[in-house]
Design a protein around this motif. Sequence first.
Motif, mmCIF file in Angstrom:
data_model
loop_
_atom_site.group_PDB
_atom_site.id
_atom_site.type_symbol
_atom_site.label_atom_id
_atom_site.label_comp_id
_atom_site.label_asym_id
_atom_site.label_seq_id
_atom_site.Cartn_x
_atom_site.Cartn_y
_atom_site.Cartn_z
ATOM 1 N N ILE A 1 0.842 -1.207 0.000
ATOM 2 C CA ILE A 1 0.000 0.000 0.000
ATOM 3 C C ILE A 1 0.871 1.249 0.000
ATOM 4 O O ILE A 1 0.650 2.190 -0.769
ATOM 5 C CB ILE A 1 -0.958 -0.001 1.207
ATOM 6 N N TYR B 1 2.786 1.638 -3.329
ATOM 7 C CA TYR B 1 1.866 2.040 -4.398
ATOM 8 C C TYR B 1 1.513 3.524 -4.292
ATOM 9 O O TYR B 1 1.567 4.256 -5.280
ATOM 10 C CB TYR B 1 0.594 1.193 -4.344
ATOM 11 N N LEU B 2 1.148 3.967 -3.080
ATOM 12 C CA LEU B 2 0.730 5.358 -2.907
ATOM 13 C C LEU B 2 1.883 6.325 -3.163
ATOM 14 O O LEU B 2 1.688 7.387 -3.764
ATOM 15 C CB LEU B 2 0.148 5.576 -1.511
ATOM 16 N N LYS C 1 -9.033 5.008 -4.297
ATOM 17 C CA LYS C 1 -9.776 4.076 -3.439
ATOM 18 C C LYS C 1 -10.111 2.784 -4.190
ATOM 19 O O LYS C 1 -9.947 1.677 -3.651
ATOM 20 C CB LYS C 1 -11.063 4.739 -2.947
ATOM 21 N N LEU D 1 -6.978 0.725 -4.558
ATOM 22 C CA LEU D 1 -6.615 0.074 -3.287
ATOM 23 C C LEU D 1 -7.503 -1.135 -3.021
ATOM 24 O O LEU D 1 -7.050 -2.135 -2.446
ATOM 25 C CB LEU D 1 -6.713 1.066 -2.124
ATOM 26 N N THR E 1 -5.822 -4.764 -2.326
ATOM 27 C CA THR E 1 -5.971 -5.452 -1.037
ATOM 28 C C THR E 1 -7.058 -6.519 -1.045
ATOM 29 O O THR E 1 -7.090 -7.370 -0.154
ATOM 30 C CB THR E 1 -6.287 -4.437 0.079
#
Length: 255
Positions: free
Chosen positions: A39, A42-43, A88, A91, A95
């Motif tokens: 996460i 990626y961000l 969002k 993500l 996930t």
Amino acid sequence: MGQKTNPIGARLGIIRGWDSNWYASPKEYGKKLIEDDKIRNYLNARINKGGIAKIVIERTLNKLIVTIHTSKPGIIIGKGGSEVDLIKEELKKLTGKEDVQINILEIRRPELNAAIVADTIARQIENRINYKRAIKMSIASALRMGAEGIKVRVGGRLGGAEIARSEEIKQGRTPLHTFRMDIDYASVFAQTVYGKIGIKVWICKGEVLAKRDLNPNIIAGGGKMEEAGGRRGGFSDRRGGGDRRGGGNRGGQRR
């Protein structure tokens, strides 16, 4: 010890909180740890110029809450919240969770955040600005905003030199051995045509004498939560101490 240990890790549970807040069974712990790393990677790659200071990840039974601390919330939110909605959805795919909430926390004083200061210096070095000038400008900005001390160390082929070396510039005091001192730390690198140049930044924000809330979403420089598909609320300024001190370049004494 204070010179060799990460200043943030050494202060966890004393004046700093954890950036990942969740519980997992021994079998699931490794998977969630790898997921947290994915996460964050990626961000940081997705929002390359968003001024991200840190990413706090919280998990409940079926919910994933990601709080992005940034100095440029407008870039992340996008026009009418379109950008954050896209992040969002991405993500959710990454996930495999259906309930993902993203909160944006604005950092009002980015000059006092080590990650943003280090990233600013790295971008300037990549744009061929002299490294000494970039560092001195960042130091002046941090002291002007109320930092007690700042130390910057760079290493690599500085200025395109044939032999790599490291240089350190500091002003004020950054006592790494004193755990009640609020020391912010970051380490990044600049990719130049000569190779990588490493940049480390330590910023001392003063002493924390009273008991501090270890919630990682309460930031030293003051902050404001932006609506991004989640809760809205303000966070108080918890920074301890902080008169500007120009002299005393010495850090903590070695024993």
